[in-house]
Structures are given as C-alpha cells and as structure tokens.
Design an enzyme around this catalytic site. Structure first.
Site, PDB file in Angstrom:
ATOM      1  N   ASN A  17       0.837  -1.212   0.000  1.00 27.19           N
ATOM      2  CA  ASN A  17       0.000   0.000   0.000  1.00 27.19           C
ATOM      3  C   ASN A  17       0.869   1.259   0.000  1.00 27.19           C
ATOM      4  O   ASN A  17       0.596   2.217  -0.728  1.00 27.19           O
ATOM      5  CB  ASN A  17      -0.908   0.026   1.232  1.00 27.19           C
ATOM      6  CG  ASN A  17      -2.030  -0.988   1.149  1.00 27.19           C
ATOM      7  OD1 ASN A  17      -2.345  -1.485   0.067  1.00 27.19           O
ATOM      8  ND2 ASN A  17      -2.613  -1.316   2.279  1.00 27.19           N
ATOM      9  N   TYR A  63       7.804 -12.447  10.725  1.00 32.35           N
ATOM     10  CA  TYR A  63       8.551 -11.178  10.770  1.00 32.35           C
ATOM     11  C   TYR A  63       9.708 -11.189   9.770  1.00 32.35           C
ATOM     12  O   TYR A  63       9.816 -10.300   8.926  1.00 32.35           O
ATOM     13  CB  TYR A  63       9.062 -10.952  12.196  1.00 32.35           C
ATOM     14  CG  TYR A  63       9.676  -9.588  12.397  1.00 32.35           C
ATOM     15  CD1 TYR A  63       8.895  -8.438  12.372  1.00 32.35           C
ATOM     16  CD2 TYR A  63      11.037  -9.449  12.606  1.00 32.35           C
ATOM     17  CE1 TYR A  63       9.462  -7.190  12.554  1.00 32.35           C
ATOM     18  CE2 TYR A  63      11.611  -8.198  12.785  1.00 32.35           C
ATOM     19  CZ  TYR A  63      10.822  -7.070  12.759  1.00 32.35           C
ATOM     20  OH  TYR A  63      11.387  -5.840  12.932  1.00 32.35           O
ATOM     21  N   LYS A  67       9.613  -9.104   6.302  1.00 30.17           N
ATOM     22  CA  LYS A  67      10.536  -8.003   5.989  1.00 30.17           C
ATOM     23  C   LYS A  67      11.332  -8.306   4.716  1.00 30.17           C
ATOM     24  O   LYS A  67      11.662  -7.399   3.944  1.00 30.17           O
ATOM     25  CB  LYS A  67      11.494  -7.768   7.151  1.00 30.17           C
ATOM     26  CG  LYS A  67      10.854  -7.149   8.380  1.00 30.17           C
ATOM     27  CD  LYS A  67      10.511  -5.678   8.178  1.00 30.17           C
ATOM     28  CE  LYS A  67      10.107  -5.030   9.493  1.00 30.17           C
ATOM     29  NZ  LYS A  67       9.652  -3.645   9.318  1.00 30.17           N
ATOM     30  N   TYR A  77       9.262  -2.249  -7.165  1.00 29.31           N
ATOM     31  CA  TYR A  77       8.672  -0.939  -7.464  1.00 29.31           C
ATOM     32  C   TYR A  77       9.719   0.041  -7.982  1.00 29.31           C
ATOM     33  O   TYR A  77       9.420   0.898  -8.812  1.00 29.31           O
ATOM     34  CB  TYR A  77       7.958  -0.370  -6.223  1.00 29.31           C
ATOM     35  CG  TYR A  77       6.492  -0.724  -6.190  1.00 29.31           C
ATOM     36  CD1 TYR A  77       6.076  -2.001  -5.834  1.00 29.31           C
ATOM     37  CD2 TYR A  77       5.521   0.209  -6.557  1.00 29.31           C
ATOM     38  CE1 TYR A  77       4.734  -2.340  -5.824  1.00 29.31           C
ATOM     39  CE2 TYR A  77       4.176  -0.116  -6.551  1.00 29.31           C
ATOM     40  CZ  TYR A  77       3.782  -1.385  -6.186  1.00 29.31           C
ATOM     41  OH  TYR A  77       2.455  -1.705  -6.196  1.00 29.31           O
ATOM     42  N   GLU A  81       8.609   0.746 -11.597  1.00 30.17           N
ATOM     43  CA  GLU A  81       7.817   1.984 -11.548  1.00 30.17           C
ATOM     44  C   GLU A  81       8.652   3.223 -11.245  1.00 30.17           C
ATOM     45  O   GLU A  81       8.109   4.324 -11.148  1.00 30.17           O
ATOM     46  CB  GLU A  81       6.716   1.862 -10.473  1.00 30.17           C
ATOM     47  CG  GLU A  81       5.806   0.655 -10.637  1.00 30.17           C
ATOM     48  CD  GLU A  81       4.892   0.763 -11.855  1.00 30.17           C
ATOM     49  OE1 GLU A  81       4.813   1.853 -12.465  1.00 30.17           O
ATOM     50  OE2 GLU A  81       4.249  -0.248 -12.199  1.00 30.17           O
ATOM     51  N   THR A  93      17.934  -2.145  18.800  1.00 33.87           N
ATOM     52  CA  THR A  93      17.931  -0.731  19.190  1.00 33.87           C
ATOM     53  C   THR A  93      17.182  -0.591  20.512  1.00 33.87           C
ATOM     54  O   THR A  93      16.221  -1.330  20.760  1.00 33.87           O
ATOM     55  CB  THR A  93      17.238   0.102  18.098  1.00 33.87           C
ATOM     56  OG1 THR A  93      17.908  -0.142  16.856  1.00 33.87           O
ATOM     57  CG2 THR A  93      17.272   1.588  18.384  1.00 33.87           C
TER      58      THR A  93
HETATM   59  O1  LIG Z   1      13.680 -11.608  28.575  1.00 31.09           O
HETATM   60  C1  LIG Z   1      14.425 -11.889  27.603  1.00 31.09           C
HETATM   61  C2  LIG Z   1      14.192 -11.403  26.297  1.00 31.09           C
HETATM   62  C3  LIG Z   1      15.065 -11.784  25.285  1.00 31.09           C
HETATM   63  N1  LIG Z   1      16.142 -12.594  25.549  1.00 31.09           N
HETATM   64  C4  LIG Z   1      17.124 -12.934  24.488  1.00 31.09           C
HETATM   65  O2  LIG Z   1      17.787 -11.737  24.131  1.00 31.09           O
HETATM   66  C5  LIG Z   1      18.114 -11.745  22.732  1.00 31.09           C
HETATM   67  C6  LIG Z   1      17.534 -10.512  22.063  1.00 31.09           C
HETATM   68  O3  LIG Z   1      16.122 -10.641  22.039  1.00 31.09           O
HETATM   69  P1  LIG Z   1      15.138  -9.430  21.628  1.00 31.09           P
HETATM   70  O4  LIG Z   1      13.760  -9.967  21.674  1.00 31.09           O
HETATM   71  O5  LIG Z   1      15.444  -8.232  22.430  1.00 31.09           O
HETATM   72  O6  LIG Z   1      15.565  -9.084  20.140  1.00 31.09           O
HETATM   73  P2  LIG Z   1      15.832 -10.007  18.838  1.00 31.09           P
HETATM   74  O7  LIG Z   1      17.300  -9.970  18.594  1.00 31.09           O
HETATM   75  O8  LIG Z   1      15.201 -11.341  18.978  1.00 31.09           O
HETATM   76  O9  LIG Z   1      15.068  -9.235  17.691  1.00 31.09           O
HETATM   77  C7  LIG Z   1      15.191  -7.847  17.582  1.00 31.09           C
HETATM   78  O10 LIG Z   1      16.209  -7.487  16.726  1.00 31.09           O
HETATM   79  C8  LIG Z   1      16.018  -6.991  15.465  1.00 31.09           C
HETATM   80  C9  LIG Z   1      14.801  -6.160  15.305  1.00 31.09           C
HETATM   81  O11 LIG Z   1      14.520  -5.913  13.960  1.00 31.09           O
HETATM   82  C10 LIG Z   1      13.632  -6.831  15.917  1.00 31.09           C
HETATM   83  O12 LIG Z   1      12.520  -5.983  15.820  1.00 31.09           O
HETATM   84  C11 LIG Z   1      13.868  -7.168  17.344  1.00 31.09           C
HETATM   85  O13 LIG Z   1      12.814  -7.904  17.860  1.00 31.09           O
HETATM   86  C12 LIG Z   1      17.574 -13.051  22.191  1.00 31.09           C
HETATM   87  O14 LIG Z   1      18.610 -14.012  22.173  1.00 31.09           O
HETATM   88  C13 LIG Z   1      16.505 -13.474  23.196  1.00 31.09           C
HETATM   89  O15 LIG Z   1      16.308 -14.866  23.283  1.00 31.09           O
HETATM   90  C14 LIG Z   1      16.368 -13.075  26.834  1.00 31.09           C
HETATM   91  O16 LIG Z   1      17.335 -13.810  27.094  1.00 31.09           O
HETATM   92  N2  LIG Z   1      15.489 -12.716  27.816  1.00 31.09           N
END
Ligand SMILES: O=c1ccn([C@@H]2O[C@H](COP(=O)(O)OP(=O)(O)O[C@H]3OC[C@@H](O)[C@H](O)[C@H]3O)[C@@H](O)[C@H]2O)c(=O)[nH]1
EC number: 4.1.1.35
Length: 252
Positions: A17, A63, A67, A77, A81, A93
């Site tokens: 969109n 996810y 992406k 696009y 286009e 982040t």
């Molecule tokens: O309570 C927690 C939460 C997460 N984790 C671990 O910490 C690491 C980071 O986990 P997060 O959920 O913060 O982030 P992820 O690396 O999985 O994904 C992230 O990074 C890229 C972005 O684009 C995503 O939007 C974001 O979700 C993972 O290994 C996860 O298993 C823990 O050990 N304990």
C-alpha cells in the site's frame, strides 16, 4: 510473535500500500527493515551482501520473511515503476520510551533489575547481540533518507556482547540484587548478530557515537521514573461530559 498474521499483513500488504502511495505522489519511501533478514547467520559480522539464513516456516518467519518480501517489493517498485526507495536494515535498538510490555531483552532486563525480580535469560545466554542507542539510529535514518543510496544499508552498533554479559551489565548499572534465571531457549533464536557497518560509514558518513553504558543509564532512568509514576498514580479513565447522560448512572 504475538500476532503472526497481523505481522505478515503489516509487512506485506502494508508495504505494498505504501509503495503504491509513494508511486502515486512521487514520494521517496523509507523501509524500516531489520537485521532479522539475515536470520540465524552463518556469516559474522553480517554485511549487506549476505543473503541470510531464515527458516521460512518457523515462529519468527512471519517477521523475518515479511521483511524480506517487503525489501523485494521495494526493489520491484524501484525497477518497474521508478519509485525511490531507501532500505535501512536496523539492528537491535533501545532507549527511553520503549513500551513497558515491549518484551525485548533491554526493557525486560531493566524492569526486572529495578524491581528485584530475576533477569530471565533465554537459553544459556551465550547468544550475542549488539545494541545501538535510539538517537544513533535516528541520525542514521536521516542520513540515509538524504543520501542517494538506494540499496540496503545496515544501521547498528557493532559492539557485541553475549546476552549473559548483558544481563550482568544491566544488573550492575541498576545496582540490583536480582538473580539471573535461565529459561528454555527461544526457537530459531539467532545465535550471533553483529552489524558490519562499513557501508554506512563510507556512503553516509555515519557511525554510532553513544557508548552502550551511557545509553543504558538513560534507559534505566526512564524506566525508573515510569515505575515511580505508576506506583504513585492511578489512572481512572473518565468519559467526556457530553457522553454522560443525566439519570443513566448505573450502580452494579
Ligand atoms: O527476557 C528476555 C528477552 C530476550 N532474551 C534474548 O535476548 C536476545 C535478544 O532478544 P530481543 O527480543 O530483544 O531481540 P531479537 O534480537 O530477537 O530481535 C530484535 O532485533 C532486530 C529487530 O529488527 C527486531 O525488531 C527485534 O525484535 C535473544 O537471544 C533473546 O532470546 C532473553 O534472554 N530474555
């Protein structure tokens, strides 16, 4: 993933969109893509020319694959286009104003440490991540939008830590006596992740400048205030006066 179908719809139909709109009004489109396009990487650190290692039917696929197809749509696009696209592959982040229930590791660990609850490490904690502070990301996005770089660019901080090191660091910065609790590992959790940011440095003149501890202290300050606010206030929603009909109050 809390809602896999909504995640898929947002990344696919949502991007389609927006690309249609960008074509119609002649706008430049910024896709907030992700390091998740690299999946559980077999190349380390990850540079933009790595195609990734993603399980297309696993729990993260909505996810990651969402992406990936969003990026595919951007370049279709662009070629067909002439839509101008900018694609940022955003690595982990954090910063103030993250949602309390975000569920990602930074907000989880800070909130747990502040409340004396166990810090929940998924798996052994040997998996790695590299965290960038939000203002660095924003500066990178602005630089990308103002550049003529239409191919994907990694935006992240290359300082890599294990999740266990990260838990200990947050515990120390908070000054918390929380324990570290090991829970079962998340399925398809990437075992290592660190951006190669040569391209961003060369083509955008960008690199992160906020040190990890400085950023974490700002996030800790924010969550401490949020917890105090919640403890001292009750928020009782009140309908607007116009909606209150006379004589219709019900007491159950
Ligand atoms: O309570 C927690 C939460 C997460 N984790 C671990 O910490 C690491 C980071 O986990 P997060 O959920 O913060 O982030 P992820 O690396 O999985 O994904 C992230 O990074 C890229 C972005 O684009 C995503 O939007 C974001 O979700 C993972 O290994 C996860 O298993 C823990 O050990 N304990």
């Amino acid at each position: 993933m809390y809602n896999p179908i909504k995640t898929l719809k947002t990344n696919t139909i949502g991007t389609l969109n927006m690309l249609g709109l960008a074509k119609r009004v002649g706008a430049r489109l910024l896709l907030a893509s992700t390091s998740e396009v690299y999946g559980d990487p077999e190349v380390h650190p990850q540079s933009e020319d790595y195609w990734g290692h993603v399980n297309p039917i696993g729990p993260r696929a909505c996810y990651d694959e969402g992406k990936r197809v969003a990026e595919t749509m951007c370049y279709a696009y662009m070629k067909q286009e002439g839509v101008e696209v900018r694609v940022a592959r955003i690595f982990n982040t954090f910063g103030p104003r993250m949602h309390m229930n975000d569920g990602r590791v930074v907000s989880n660990f800070i909130l747990q440490a502040l409340q004396g609850e166990p810090l929940t490490v998924y798996g052994s904690g040997s998996q790695t991540r590299a965290f960038q502070y939000v203002s660095d990301l924003v500066n990178g996005l602005v630089a990308l939008m103002n550049s003529n770089v239409s191919s994907p660019v990694n935006l992240g901080n290359p300082e890599e830590h294990t999740i266990l090191e990260f838990a200990q660091l947050i515990k120390n910065l908070v000054g918390s006596g929380s324990e570290i609790q090991f829970l079962s590992e998340a399925q398809d959790d990437p075992q290592k992740r660190k951006p190669d940011i040569k391209k961003a440095k060369l083509m955008l003149g960008w690199e992160p400048v906020v040190p990890l501890e400085e950023g974490l202290n700002k996030a800790i300050h924010y969550f401490r205030k949020e917890l105090e606010y919640q403890a001292n206030n009750q928020y009782i929603p009140k309908p607007k006066p116009a909606r209150i009909k006379k004589g219709r109050t019900r007491h159950n």
